[in-house]
Scaffold this motif. Structure first.
Motif, short mmCIF file in Angstrom:
data_model
loop_
_atom_site.label_atom_id
_atom_site.label_comp_id
_atom_site.label_asym_id
_atom_site.label_seq_id
_atom_site.Cartn_x
_atom_site.Cartn_y
_atom_site.Cartn_z
N GLY A 46 17.72 10.57 20.02
CA GLY A 46 18.14 9.67 21.05
C GLY A 46 19.38 9.50 21.01
N MET B 58 8.45 19.13 24.44
CA MET B 58 7.43 18.13 24.18
C MET B 58 7.55 17.43 22.94
SD MET B 58 6.43 17.50 27.16
CE MET B 58 5.43 16.28 26.85
N ASP B 59 8.07 18.30 21.92
CA ASP B 59 8.11 17.62 20.59
C ASP B 59 9.38 17.00 20.10
OD1 ASP B 59 5.69 18.65 19.85
OD2 ASP B 59 6.51 20.62 19.32
N THR B 60 10.22 16.63 21.04
CA THR B 60 11.49 15.91 21.04
C THR B 60 11.42 14.51 21.82
OG1 THR B 60 12.68 17.26 22.84
CG2 THR B 60 12.87 18.00 20.80
N VAL B 61 12.27 13.83 21.21
CA VAL B 61 12.57 12.34 21.91
C VAL B 61 12.55 12.24 23.26
CG1 VAL B 61 15.07 12.09 21.27
CG2 VAL B 61 13.43 10.09 21.37
N ALA C 57 11.34 13.77 25.70
CA ALA C 57 10.26 14.01 26.49
C ALA C 57 9.78 12.61 26.64
CB ALA C 57 9.14 15.13 25.83
N ARG C 58 9.81 11.57 25.85
CA ARG C 58 9.32 10.35 26.12
C ARG C 58 9.76 9.57 27.21
NH1 ARG C 58 10.36 8.31 19.83
NH2 ARG C 58 9.40 10.11 18.76
N SER C 59 10.95 10.01 27.82
CA SER C 59 11.42 9.23 28.71
C SER C 59 11.62 10.06 29.96
CB SER C 59 12.77 8.60 28.30
OG SER C 59 13.51 9.37 27.92
N GLN D 145 10.72 13.35 32.57
CA GLN D 145 9.68 14.48 32.77
C GLN D 145 10.30 15.63 33.69
OE1 GLN D 145 6.51 15.17 31.76
NE2 GLN D 145 6.52 16.93 32.62
#
Length: 255
Positions: free
Chosen positions: A168, A205-208, A210-212, A214
């Protein structure tokens, strides 16, 4: 000899000032542990430089070799020579020496050697933005380059690569850089048969991030991505190998 200290706090650097608590001489601060062999040194007196342990500058790139008792003495020898952009201290029981070179950090060929340390002034890198975190140094080159050239420039500096984002704080750092530059920042994020992957092979997709965010996918044939701030909203936009953008390099200080 320089004491290599691990500096445990975030330090946002500008060329004018630095906030720090641990100093080894007035105006001098060191980031980096002994694991990677790479340290960043900020020195108000001598200018900022990278310090690489157990590496020597190739003998053919050395224009002068002098006797020196310590890295501090070797550093002064380089700093006072108008030709010098890098130097190596070779320690020995009988006679230690300081090799001076005109090569900067991006074009100096190095060789593995124990009991040796090499320093490289940052000025030849032509930086326009710099931040140092507890585990890494991150900088933006002053000139735009295409993806292939950007990757080559980053990897030519010891311990560096084109930017990948796995934490992050690194995402926040790239946001600050894009805001400061008012321009996109090229990253080492690419399309592959397994989807988006970072330059070290980690799936996006395995890193932070990807949560915020696209990523925008216009075509699977467009290979690379750059980070864009659109009215302060972050986005990942596809780019090709020809378009030139500002790019960020990162160097690991404690891996």
């Amino acid at each position: 000899m320089f004491a290599l200290l691990h500096y445990p706090l975030l330090a946002l650097l500008s060329w004018a000032s630095v906030s720090a608590q641990t100093q080894t001489e007035p105006g001098r601060v060191v980031w980096g542990s002994g694991n990677s062999g790479l340290s960043y040194v900020k020195s108000e007196q001598f200018g900022d430089f990278l310090l690489v342990k157990n590496r020597t500058i190739k003998h053919g790139l050395v224009y002068e070799s002098k006797a020196a008792e310590s890295m501090c003495e070797c550093r002064t020898m380089c700093w006072t020579s108008s030709r010098c952009h890098s130097a190596t201290l070779k320690e020995a029981a009988t006679r230690s020496s300081c090799d001076l070179s005109e090569m900067g950090p991006e074009n100096a060929t190095m060789e593995a050697k124990g009991a040796a340390s090499s320093m490289f002034w940052l000025e030849p890198l032509n930086l326009t933005y710099l931040e140092v975190l507890p585990r890494g140094i991150y900088w933006v080159h002053a000139h735009k380059k295409n993806f292939t050239t950007a990757r080559t420039i980053c990897s030519s500096v010891h311990g560096h690569r084109l930017m990948i984002i796995k934490e992050g704080r690194e995402q926040e750092l790239v946001s600050r850089a894009a805001m400061a530059m008012k321009a996109p920042i090229l990253l080492h994020l690419m399309n592959s048969q397994n989807g988006l992957v970072w330059g070290d092979g980690t799936r996006y997709m395995d890193t932070v991030m990807a949560r915020s965010i696209q990523p925008t996918v216009l075509s699977v044939d467009i290979p690379a991505y750059k980070f864009v701030l659109d009215k302060t909203s972050p986005a990942l936009v596809q780019t090709d190998f020809v378009t030139e953008d500002f790019f960020m390099c990162q160097g690991d200080l404690d891996n």
